[in-house]
Write a protein that holds these residues in place. Sequence first.
Motif, PDB file in Angstrom:
ATOM      1  N   ASP A 196      10.755  -8.979  -3.180  1.00  0.00           N
ATOM      2  CA  ASP A 196       9.802  -7.911  -3.454  1.00  0.00           C
ATOM      3  C   ASP A 196      10.314  -6.553  -2.997  1.00  0.00           C
ATOM      4  N   ASP A 197      11.391  -6.550  -2.172  1.00  0.00           N
ATOM      5  CA  ASP A 197      11.948  -5.281  -1.715  1.00  0.00           C
ATOM      6  C   ASP A 197      12.921  -4.701  -2.713  1.00  0.00           C
ATOM      7  N   ASN A 198      13.340  -5.490  -3.691  1.00  0.00           N
ATOM      8  CA  ASN A 198      14.290  -4.997  -4.678  1.00  0.00           C
ATOM      9  C   ASN A 198      13.628  -3.991  -5.586  1.00  0.00           C
ATOM     10  N   LYS A 199      14.271  -2.895  -5.820  1.00  0.00           N
ATOM     11  CA  LYS A 199      13.732  -1.862  -6.703  1.00  0.00           C
ATOM     12  C   LYS A 199      14.107  -2.193  -8.141  1.00  0.00           C
ATOM     13  N   THR A 200      13.195  -1.932  -9.050  1.00  0.00           N
ATOM     14  CA  THR A 200      13.446  -2.220 -10.461  1.00  0.00           C
ATOM     15  C   THR A 200      13.194  -0.985 -11.283  1.00  0.00           C
ATOM     16  N   ASP A 201      13.741  -0.995 -12.493  1.00  0.00           N
ATOM     17  CA  ASP A 201      13.574   0.116 -13.406  1.00  0.00           C
ATOM     18  C   ASP A 201      12.161   0.120 -13.948  1.00  0.00           C
ATOM     19  N   ASP A 202      11.434   1.213 -13.792  1.00  0.00           N
ATOM     20  CA  ASP A 202      10.052   1.283 -14.221  1.00  0.00           C
ATOM     21  C   ASP A 202       9.887   1.887 -15.613  1.00  0.00           C
ATOM     22  N   LYS A 203      10.966   1.981 -16.389  1.00  0.00           N
ATOM     23  CA  LYS A 203      10.833   2.509 -17.741  1.00  0.00           C
ATOM     24  C   LYS A 203       9.971   1.581 -18.575  1.00  0.00           C
ATOM     25  N   PHE A 204       9.295   2.129 -19.577  1.00  0.00           N
ATOM     26  CA  PHE A 204       8.527   1.279 -20.470  1.00  0.00           C
ATOM     27  C   PHE A 204       9.501   0.433 -21.276  1.00  0.00           C
ATOM     28  N   PRO A 205       9.103  -0.815 -21.587  1.00  0.00           N
ATOM     29  CA  PRO A 205      10.029  -1.763 -22.201  1.00  0.00           C
ATOM     30  C   PRO A 205      10.305  -1.516 -23.671  1.00  0.00           C
ATOM     31  N   LYS A 206      11.456  -2.018 -24.080  1.00  0.00           N
ATOM     32  CA  LYS A 206      11.783  -2.035 -25.497  1.00  0.00           C
ATOM     33  C   LYS A 206      11.204  -3.306 -26.112  1.00  0.00           C
ATOM     34  N   PHE A 245       2.484  -3.394 -11.510  1.00  0.00           N
ATOM     35  CA  PHE A 245       1.462  -3.710 -12.510  1.00  0.00           C
ATOM     36  C   PHE A 245       2.074  -4.300 -13.772  1.00  0.00           C
ATOM     37  N   LEU A 246       3.089  -3.645 -14.313  1.00  0.00           N
ATOM     38  CA  LEU A 246       3.636  -4.029 -15.621  1.00  0.00           C
ATOM     39  C   LEU A 246       4.214  -5.436 -15.627  1.00  0.00           C
ATOM     40  N   ARG A 247       4.729  -5.902 -14.503  1.00  0.00           N
ATOM     41  CA  ARG A 247       5.306  -7.242 -14.495  1.00  0.00           C
ATOM     42  C   ARG A 247       4.251  -8.347 -14.435  1.00  0.00           C
ATOM     43  N   HIS A 248       2.987  -7.955 -14.311  1.00  0.00           N
ATOM     44  CA  HIS A 248       1.903  -8.938 -14.311  1.00  0.00           C
ATOM     45  C   HIS A 248       1.114  -8.932 -15.623  1.00  0.00           C
ATOM     46  N   VAL A 249       1.649  -8.273 -16.654  1.00  0.00           N
ATOM     47  CA  VAL A 249       0.942  -8.172 -17.932  1.00  0.00           C
ATOM     48  C   VAL A 249       1.856  -8.624 -19.069  1.00  0.00           C
ATOM     49  N   THR A 297       7.258  -9.693 -20.261  1.00  0.00           N
ATOM     50  CA  THR A 297       6.193  -8.837 -19.746  1.00  0.00           C
ATOM     51  C   THR A 297       6.441  -7.400 -20.159  1.00  0.00           C
ATOM     52  N   TYR A 298       5.544  -6.494 -19.741  1.00  0.00           N
ATOM     53  CA  TYR A 298       5.714  -5.076 -20.046  1.00  0.00           C
ATOM     54  C   TYR A 298       6.733  -4.405 -19.134  1.00  0.00           C
ATOM     55  N   LEU A 299       7.291  -5.138 -18.178  1.00  0.00           N
ATOM     56  CA  LEU A 299       8.379  -4.602 -17.369  1.00  0.00           C
ATOM     57  C   LEU A 299       9.691  -5.076 -17.974  1.00  0.00           C
ATOM     58  N   ALA A 311       0.803  -1.222   0.000  1.00  0.00           N
ATOM     59  CA  ALA A 311       0.000   0.000   0.000  1.00  0.00           C
ATOM     60  C   ALA A 311       0.835   1.271   0.000  1.00  0.00           C
ATOM     61  N   GLY A 312       1.957   1.260   0.704  1.00  0.00           N
ATOM     62  CA  GLY A 312       2.745   2.488   0.817  1.00  0.00           C
ATOM     63  C   GLY A 312       3.801   2.658  -0.253  1.00  0.00           C
ATOM     64  N   ASP A 313       3.953   1.686  -1.148  1.00  0.00           N
ATOM     65  CA  ASP A 313       5.026   1.721  -2.149  1.00  0.00           C
ATOM     66  C   ASP A 313       4.554   2.382  -3.443  1.00  0.00           C
ATOM     67  N   ILE A 314       4.089   3.625  -3.342  1.00  0.00           N
ATOM     68  CA  ILE A 314       3.526   4.313  -4.505  1.00  0.00           C
ATOM     69  C   ILE A 314       4.494   4.363  -5.692  1.00  0.00           C
ATOM     70  N   PRO A 315       5.789   4.659  -5.494  1.00  0.00           N
ATOM     71  CA  PRO A 315       6.695   4.692  -6.652  1.00  0.00           C
ATOM     72  C   PRO A 315       6.818   3.351  -7.376  1.00  0.00           C
ATOM     73  N   ASP A 316       6.509   2.253  -6.675  1.00  0.00           N
ATOM     74  CA  ASP A 316       6.657   0.927  -7.271  1.00  0.00           C
ATOM     75  C   ASP A 316       5.403   0.436  -7.992  1.00  0.00           C
ATOM     76  N   TYR A 317       4.329   1.217  -7.948  1.00  0.00           N
ATOM     77  CA  TYR A 317       3.081   0.754  -8.556  1.00  0.00           C
ATOM     78  C   TYR A 317       3.212   0.422 -10.045  1.00  0.00           C
ATOM     79  N   PRO A 318       3.858   1.278 -10.866  1.00  0.00           N
ATOM     80  CA  PRO A 318       3.998   0.916 -12.288  1.00  0.00           C
ATOM     81  C   PRO A 318       4.725  -0.412 -12.485  1.00  0.00           C
ATOM     82  N   SER A 319       5.826  -0.621 -11.730  1.00  0.00           N
ATOM     83  CA  SER A 319       6.571  -1.873 -11.823  1.00  0.00           C
ATOM     84  C   SER A 319       5.709  -3.055 -11.401  1.00  0.00           C
TER      85      SER A 319
END
Length: 350
Positions: free
Chosen positions: A330-340, A248-252, A273-275, A238-246
Amino acid sequence: MAARASLLQLIILSLTILSLFSLSASLPTESILNAVETLSNAGYVVMSLTLQVSSEAVLTSQCRSATVFAPPDYSFSRSGQPSLSLLRYHFSPLALSVDSLKSLPYGTKIPTLSAGKSLTVTSFASDDRISLNDVKLSRWPIYDDGSLVIFGIESFLNPEFTSTIQIRNPSFDVGCVVVNDYPNTLSKGFMFGEASETLRARGYSVMAAFLDLQLLGFIGQPKLTVFAPVDEVMVNRAGDIPDYPSLFLRHVVPCKLSWIDMVNVNQGTELQTYLEGFGMNVTRSSDLFMVNGVQITFPDMYYSDWLVVHGLPEILPVPSTPEHEGSDPDDNKTDDKFPKASIATSKPKS
């Protein structure tokens, strides 16, 4: 201005997740009690009593979804009280809708809670009734609250059933391609509204909110499969707002994969995936399908000509990197850029 609006949307989504903290990690007692009452009112009195008395012995604490196939009272009168093993054979750990069952071709295996035993689809698309092990199901569920589904059946299902018809599975080309430069076609009618409503009704409100945010508003080929974690496992994020795009995108993935499509996918197929840099490994064990080791518990929760949604009991974790070894993935931060651009690959069968 647009950035401020997007941030506001993410904050609202965070509050939505926080509101779900009271959810249970297994089938709620209320669902079972409601199902017991509904079965009794529908004339399945013995199965109602059986579910009430033996639900704890049949359904494990990790069972977040289930489909029950309920024999009529006269079957119990004729055969007597079934063994625990036979009773478990009438429970599947998947939440199966009518549409999902109708989409399955003859010979498809459906896992049960009886160790090593599966049900077999014995109806064809042209049949007016669905049948399993040559036993017909009721046309509509007796009970369905999104996580627990109950169908009536004409008699007990035989665990020793074998089909005399041999079905050859067709070869299947996954064809998952993420395209980098594409026009926005969602404005032409490819919206997520209907899918979002279905997810909310089934207990996947957080992923519904992600869809409503239109994080995939840039896509040009609307063929998607969403693997949606259930609400109760999303509350920890709930509190990981910056990680929301990552998140979501890794589940699509950028292709449409129904349950029957996954039946024909080679063991160990890797889906992009889209991540960027994050893949899904599709495996199968005892007629259960998993992505990155997480079991699909609600196949074909939503299905259209361009979008499929499957329900998951867990979040797909981000693999540990060497510098983060030993920490929670799940604590590891990942790059949230849109994929190539990237293409799904399939490992050969061993």
